[in-house]
Every structure is written in structure tokens, then in C-alpha cells.
Design an enzyme around this catalytic site. Structure first.
Site, PDB file in Angstrom:
ATOM      1  N   CYS A 169      11.347  30.139  84.238  1.00  0.00           N
ATOM      2  CA  CYS A 169      12.595  29.819  83.542  1.00  0.00           C
ATOM      3  C   CYS A 169      13.640  29.226  84.480  1.00  0.00           C
ATOM      4  O   CYS A 169      14.432  28.363  84.075  1.00  0.00           O
ATOM      5  CB  CYS A 169      13.143  31.077  82.874  1.00  0.00           C
ATOM      6  SG  CYS A 169      13.334  32.464  84.021  1.00  0.00           S
ATOM      7  N   HIS A 214      16.209  35.988  85.249  1.00  0.00           N
ATOM      8  CA  HIS A 214      15.845  35.022  84.212  1.00  0.00           C
ATOM      9  C   HIS A 214      17.124  34.299  83.853  1.00  0.00           C
ATOM     10  O   HIS A 214      18.188  34.928  83.732  1.00  0.00           O
ATOM     11  CB  HIS A 214      15.280  35.706  82.967  1.00  0.00           C
ATOM     12  CG  HIS A 214      15.298  34.808  81.754  1.00  0.00           C
ATOM     13  ND1 HIS A 214      14.310  33.885  81.507  1.00  0.00           N
ATOM     14  CD2 HIS A 214      16.209  34.674  80.753  1.00  0.00           C
ATOM     15  CE1 HIS A 214      14.603  33.225  80.390  1.00  0.00           C
ATOM     16  NE2 HIS A 214      15.743  33.681  79.917  1.00  0.00           N
TER      17      HIS A 214
END
Length: 325
Positions: A105, A37
Site C-alpha cells: 500500500c 498502512h
């Protein structure tokens, strides 16, 4: 015109919480460092895609502390121009359009990096989630990753598509995200649990059944991941610092307590919540000698800390509280 240079940093977090690195040599024959992420750090904020485009002070998100901070370069674009750009692309980054494989993301930070410094983030970061999650190990770890992404979605409200004032664009963005930042703050655990205590009800049995039916229909968001086979079960309990598993069937007793279990999963983000449908995963129930339902087991790194069989909601809450002391 603001000609100041601003450093642009890519904060990198591991969604697998170390498990990809630990288990990938065994399952894939090569080591994968992490399931990434990422967030973009610039202008003293960390911008990321989490159920919407969000901004917080760096390293204060639900993902914890980054395992790597990679400098991407510098930008001379002023903050208000970048935040105007974010509003322009916000329709692509909403809770509804989030996709773990194709619109996550890393796709967001890549687009931000292209705008700010003229080059994207490393390609291996963008492509890794899809490549990894299509493997056997990826499918085993997917419930944990889904839990984390569900938590970020629960914590966000999508406000970027609302009309913005023309004056002071940076200030309007700041105001818009202050509500998001407040919602991301950790919630007190003990008071939340205590408030979920079940009070004696004076409803008729018919009214109680209606209430339960309505409650079942309303619970669509949850941080409970389902375990379907023995390999997944073993991998998850061994790698979870703390987890609780609900072993259930389709009986009415199990359905009632299941609603409370799902509610607790939304409030206790430091515990992994799993369930096992023992009518479908009979081998797990037989191996653990589970013959009464619902049965709950609380694990710490694979070790049983507590086991009980009860459909009493207060017993469930009390036992979890006891393990968290």
C-alpha cells in the site's frame, strides 16, 4: 479547465495494532511507532491498494481510524485525470502482484503522491515494513499483519483492467468502485455464524469423504495464522483483544473441523484466528497440558475465557457465539 486546488492528505494506520510500539523497545532496543498502512485522501475519497486499487469515503476502510493524518500539499489536477492515471498503473497493483515487502500500500500511495503533488511520502514509511519484518519481533507479528492483508484481499475484486468508457471518466470510475465499496461493508456476524450450522446429512459415508476431500482442496484463502513457537504464542495471545486457537494434529478428526475453523476466520474479522500443529510445536501443547485433539482455547488479552475438546462443528460455532455475546 478545472484550476481548483485539492488538498492531498496521507492517512496512516498501524497494521500491528499497537504491538510494534509496545514490544519494539524490548526486542529491538528502540521504539517503532507503527507498521504503516497508508491511503491517499483527495477529492473526498480515500484511495488505497488492497487486493487492487480501491476507493472509499475517507476513514471508512477495514483499517479503522487513522492514527495520523499528514498533509502532503495541494494538487490542481482534476479528479478524472487522477482516476485515469490510476487505471494506467492498475496493472502494477493487483492482488497477484501484492507483496508485503516490495509492492504494498505504501508503494502505491508514494506513486500517487508523486503524481499529485510532485513529491513522495516519507522514505521511512516505505522502507519500514521490510526492515521491521526481517527482525525477530517482525516475524512474531507477521501473522497478524498477514491476516489483515488477507482480509483486504478477500474483500476486493480487481476491475481496473476492464475497458473503460471514454466519456465521463470520473463517473465510470465511481461505478466501478461502487461494487468494491459494497463488498467492504462489515458483514452481520450472528447470521453468518448461524448459517454455518451443520445440518444432518443423508449422504453415504463414501460421498461424505469425497465432499470433505473436495472441500479441503478448495480452501486456499484463510485468515488463520499458524503459531510455531512459544515466544510467538505468548506475544500474540497477550496482545490480542480476542483470539481463538485450534490445537490440532494430522488426525482425521482434526482435519474435518479444521475446514470449518478456516471458514469462520473469513467471516469473523474482529477475532484473530490461530492454529498450532501440536506434532510440530509439542512444547506449546505440553506446556498447556493439551493431550486430546482438537482442542480449542478462546483468549481475551491472554486470559482463557473458554476451553473445550471436540471435533463437532456446531459446538465450535456455539462456543464462539457465546463468547461474542
Amino acid at each position: 479547465m478545472d484550476n481548483q486546488k485539492h488538498k492531498v492528505i496521507l492517512n496512516m494506520y498501524d497494521l500491528s495494532q499497537g504491538m510494534a510500539k509496545q514490544f519494539s523497545p524490548m526486542f529491538l532496543g528502540k521504539q517503532i511507532e507503527a507498521i504503516w498502512h497508508t491511503g491517499i485522501v483527495v477529492y473526498g475519497k480515500e484511495y488505497y491498494f488492497g487486493g487492487g486499487i480501491c476507493a472509499q469515503p475517507p476513514k471508512s476502510t477495514i483499517y479503522g481510524y487513522p492514527i495520523e493524518e499528514r498533509e502532503l500539499g495541494e494538487t490542481d489536477k482534476p479528479q478524472h485525470e487522477f482516476e485515469s492515471f490510476l487505471r494506467d498503473i492498475s496493472f502494477n497493483y493487483t492482488m497477484e502482484k501484492y507483496d508485503l515487502f516490495t509492492n504494498n500500500c505504501n508503494n502505491f500511495t508514494n506513486e500517487c503522491a508523486l503524481y499529485l503533488v510532485g513529491k513522495g511520502i516519507p522514505e521511512n514509511i516505505i522502507g519500514l515494513p521490510k526492515e521491521f519484518l526481517n527482525t525477530q519481533l517482525g516475524q512474531m507479528l507477521k501473522p497478524i499483519i498477514v491476516q489483515i492483508t488477507n482480509r483486504q484481499s478477500e474483500a476486493q475484486t480487481e476491475n481496473f483492467n476492464e475497458p473503460q468508457p471514454q466519456q465521463q471518466p470520473s463517473q465510470s470510475f465511481q461505478n466501478m468502485n461502487s461494487q468494491q465499496v459494497n463488498q467492504m461493508q462489515p458483514q452481520p456476524q450472528q447470521p453468518v455464524l448461524l448459517n454455518l450450522k451443520v445440518q444432518p446429512s443423508h449422504q453415504s459415508q463414501q460421498h461424505q469423504q469425497i465432499a470433505i476431500s473436495n472441500q479441503q482442496q478448495q480452501i486456499t484463502n484463510t485468515n488463520v495464522a499458524s503459531i510455531e513457537d512459544w515466544d510467538m504464542f505468548f506475544c500474540l495471545i497477550e496482545s490480542s483483544p480476542q483470539c481463538i486457537i485450534n490445537f490440532y494434529t494430522d488426525s482425521e478428526d482434526c482435519k474435518t473441523i479444521k475446514q470449518q475453523f478456516h471458514k469462520l476466520s473469513l467471516n469473523l474479522c474482529n477475532i484473530n484466528f490461530y492454529d498450532v500443529n501440536c506434532q510440530k510445536a509439542r512444547i506449546i501443547a505440553d506446556s498447556l497440558q493439551i493431550n486430546e485433539f482438537p482442542t480449542f482455547i478462546f483468549y481475551e488479552y491472554g486470559q482463557v475465557k473458554e476451553r473445550w475438546t471436540s471435533n463437532n462443528q456446531n459446538t465450535l460455532i456455539d462456543n464462539i457465539q457465546q463468547q461474542l455475546k
